[in-house]
Scaffold this motif. Structure first.
Motif, mmCIF file in Angstrom:
data_model
loop_
_atom_site.group_PDB
_atom_site.id
_atom_site.type_symbol
_atom_site.label_atom_id
_atom_site.label_comp_id
_atom_site.label_asym_id
_atom_site.label_seq_id
_atom_site.Cartn_x
_atom_site.Cartn_y
_atom_site.Cartn_z
ATOM 1 N N LEU A 3 0.825 -1.206 0.000
ATOM 2 C CA LEU A 3 0.000 0.000 0.000
ATOM 3 C C LEU A 3 0.860 1.257 0.000
ATOM 4 N N THR A 4 1.970 1.222 0.730
ATOM 5 C CA THR A 4 2.857 2.388 0.773
ATOM 6 C C THR A 4 3.337 2.758 -0.627
ATOM 7 N N LEU A 5 3.641 1.753 -1.434
ATOM 8 C CA LEU A 5 4.108 2.004 -2.794
ATOM 9 C C LEU A 5 2.989 2.567 -3.668
ATOM 10 N N VAL A 6 1.771 2.079 -3.468
ATOM 11 C CA VAL A 6 0.620 2.592 -4.219
ATOM 12 C C VAL A 6 0.400 4.072 -3.905
ATOM 13 N N LEU A 7 0.420 4.416 -2.610
ATOM 14 C CA LEU A 7 0.227 5.811 -2.221
ATOM 15 C C LEU A 7 1.401 6.682 -2.669
ATOM 16 N N PHE A 8 2.597 6.117 -2.633
ATOM 17 C CA PHE A 8 3.773 6.858 -3.084
ATOM 18 C C PHE A 8 3.624 7.228 -4.561
ATOM 19 N N PHE A 9 3.110 6.294 -5.365
ATOM 20 C CA PHE A 9 2.928 6.582 -6.791
ATOM 21 C C PHE A 9 1.968 7.744 -7.009
ATOM 22 N N PHE A 10 0.817 7.709 -6.316
ATOM 23 C CA PHE A 10 -0.175 8.761 -6.532
ATOM 24 C C PHE A 10 0.248 10.095 -5.922
ATOM 25 N N ALA A 11 1.085 10.042 -4.899
ATOM 26 C CA ALA A 11 1.532 11.292 -4.275
ATOM 27 C C ALA A 11 2.687 11.931 -5.039
ATOM 28 N N PHE A 12 3.592 11.108 -5.589
ATOM 29 C CA PHE A 12 4.803 11.653 -6.198
ATOM 30 C C PHE A 12 5.014 11.240 -7.656
ATOM 31 N N GLY A 13 4.540 10.061 -8.039
ATOM 32 C CA GLY A 13 4.719 9.616 -9.413
ATOM 33 C C GLY A 13 3.674 10.178 -10.359
ATOM 34 N N TYR A 14 2.427 10.229 -9.898
ATOM 35 C CA TYR A 14 1.329 10.733 -10.724
ATOM 36 C C TYR A 14 1.592 12.135 -11.270
ATOM 37 N N PRO A 15 2.063 13.104 -10.429
ATOM 38 C CA PRO A 15 2.297 14.453 -10.966
ATOM 39 C C PRO A 15 3.333 14.488 -12.087
ATOM 40 N N LYS A 16 4.224 13.498 -12.145
ATOM 41 C CA LYS A 16 5.269 13.471 -13.166
ATOM 42 C C LYS A 16 4.730 13.069 -14.536
ATOM 43 N N LEU A 17 3.489 12.573 -14.592
ATOM 44 C CA LEU A 17 2.916 12.111 -15.847
ATOM 45 C C LEU A 17 2.291 13.234 -16.653
ATOM 46 N N GLY A 18 2.278 14.438 -16.105
ATOM 47 C CA GLY A 18 1.702 15.574 -16.805
ATOM 48 C C GLY A 18 0.192 15.621 -16.772
ATOM 49 N N LEU A 19 -0.408 14.847 -15.885
ATOM 50 C CA LEU A 19 -1.864 14.830 -15.737
ATOM 51 C C LEU A 19 -2.303 15.929 -14.777
ATOM 52 N N PRO A 20 -3.598 16.262 -14.758
ATOM 53 C CA PRO A 20 -4.084 17.311 -13.847
ATOM 54 C C PRO A 20 -3.685 17.023 -12.397
ATOM 55 N N GLU A 21 -3.240 18.059 -11.702
ATOM 56 C CA GLU A 21 -2.771 17.886 -10.336
ATOM 57 C C GLU A 21 -3.931 17.603 -9.380
ATOM 58 N N ILE A 22 -3.674 16.768 -8.411
ATOM 59 C CA ILE A 22 -4.640 16.500 -7.345
ATOM 60 C C ILE A 22 -3.908 16.629 -6.014
ATOM 61 N N ASP A 23 -4.631 17.042 -4.967
ATOM 62 C CA ASP A 23 -3.958 17.229 -3.686
ATOM 63 C C ASP A 23 -3.716 15.881 -3.013
ATOM 64 N N PHE A 24 -2.990 15.912 -1.906
ATOM 65 C CA PHE A 24 -2.573 14.673 -1.260
ATOM 66 C C PHE A 24 -3.754 13.886 -0.707
ATOM 67 N N THR A 25 -4.797 14.585 -0.255
ATOM 68 C CA THR A 25 -5.963 13.869 0.276
ATOM 69 C C THR A 25 -6.658 13.076 -0.814
ATOM 70 N N VAL A 26 -6.847 13.703 -1.973
ATOM 71 C CA VAL A 26 -7.468 12.993 -3.101
ATOM 72 C C VAL A 26 -6.580 11.842 -3.555
ATOM 73 N N SER A 27 -5.265 12.062 -3.561
ATOM 74 C CA SER A 27 -4.328 11.000 -3.927
ATOM 75 C C SER A 27 -4.474 9.809 -2.984
ATOM 76 N N ALA A 28 -4.622 10.098 -1.689
ATOM 77 C CA ALA A 28 -4.790 9.029 -0.707
ATOM 78 C C ALA A 28 -6.090 8.276 -0.935
ATOM 79 N N ILE A 29 -7.162 8.990 -1.259
ATOM 80 C CA ILE A 29 -8.456 8.347 -1.519
ATOM 81 C C ILE A 29 -8.362 7.428 -2.728
ATOM 82 N N VAL A 30 -7.722 7.914 -3.801
ATOM 83 C CA VAL A 30 -7.579 7.095 -5.014
ATOM 84 C C VAL A 30 -6.753 5.848 -4.720
ATOM 85 N N GLY A 31 -5.623 6.029 -4.041
ATOM 86 C CA GLY A 31 -4.760 4.887 -3.734
ATOM 87 C C GLY A 31 -5.439 3.871 -2.836
ATOM 88 N N LEU A 32 -6.093 4.341 -1.774
ATOM 89 C CA LEU A 32 -6.791 3.431 -0.859
ATOM 90 C C LEU A 32 -7.934 2.703 -1.553
#
Length: 215
Positions: free
Chosen positions: A63-92
């Motif tokens: 799970l830590t790796l999943v959340l790490f991707f959405f918190a730090f890897g996702y923004p690197k893809l050039g997709l619309p930014e989301i805050d950390f809370t939304v990132s946590a919801i998506v990952g969970l």
């Protein structure tokens, strides 16, 4: 008690975020898990393969790796930014959905084959057979393990504290800066988690009793 009363705002904010994470992630996990679980028993090979791939990949990823991707890897893809809370919801949600899917698949397998055959005999297609005949019975049979998954989700929300989400898991670190004793803070946090888990257990017993009578 002074530790709790003097920092009631911190506890309230932290657990409010935890409950929001749990409720929203739980809802999406149930919806997505139901879809993936249906794919796992679909007569279409491509859907079965996708459901199997999703469950095997996500369940075997920490799970830590999943959340790490959405918190730090996702923004690197050039997709619309989301805050950390939304990132946590998506990952969970994505992570928990894989467990929900497996629980539902096991429940679907407990439904007698004759039920589905009777539904098909009267002309119901696969989707209607699944949603109207099979899934209602499957949900009843897997209620205890399904609530166990939800309880695990509640506890997993604390992992989000490591990714700048201010929830219950972050209370100890925040109050440490105020000079509060760490052990006392952790005991209070643990107590509130126990209360939340007991509420879920009570809900499980309520639905078990209700649906048992409905049969």
């Amino acid at each position: 008690m002074n530790t709790l009363l003097d920092n009631l705002d911190v506890f309230t904010t932290g657990f409010r975020t935890t409950i929001i994470l749990f409720l929203v992630s739980g809802l999406f996990a149930l919806l997505l898990g139901t879809v993936v679980g249906a794919m796992r028993v679909s007569p279409i090979p491509a859907l079965r393969a996708f459901g199997t791939l999703y469950v095997n990949v996500v369940r075997n990823t920490p799970l830590t790796l999943v959340l790490f991707f959405f918190a730090f890897g996702y923004p690197k893809l050039g997709l619309p930014e989301i805050d950390f809370t939304v990132s946590a919801i998506v990952g969970l949600s994505l992570y928990t959905a894989s467990y929900v899917a497996e629980v539902l698949r096991s429940g679907i397998n407990t439904v007698p084959v004759g039920q589905a055959e009777a539904a098909r005999a009267i002309g119901l297609p696969f989707v209607q057979t699944l949603t109207l005949v099979v899934l209602p019975q499957a949900f009843r049979s897997v209620l205890p393990p399904l609530f166990s998954v939800l309880i695990a989700l509640l506890k997993n929300t604390t992992v989000a504290a490591g990714f700048s989400v201010y929830e219950a898991g972050a209370i100890r670190a925040y109050l440490a800066e105020r000079g509060e004793p760490a052990l006392t803070v952790l005991l209070w946090v643990a107590l509130f988690f126990v209360i939340l888990v007991l509420i879920l257990a009570q809900l499980q017993r309520y639905f078990e009793k209700k649906w048992k009578v409905a049969r």
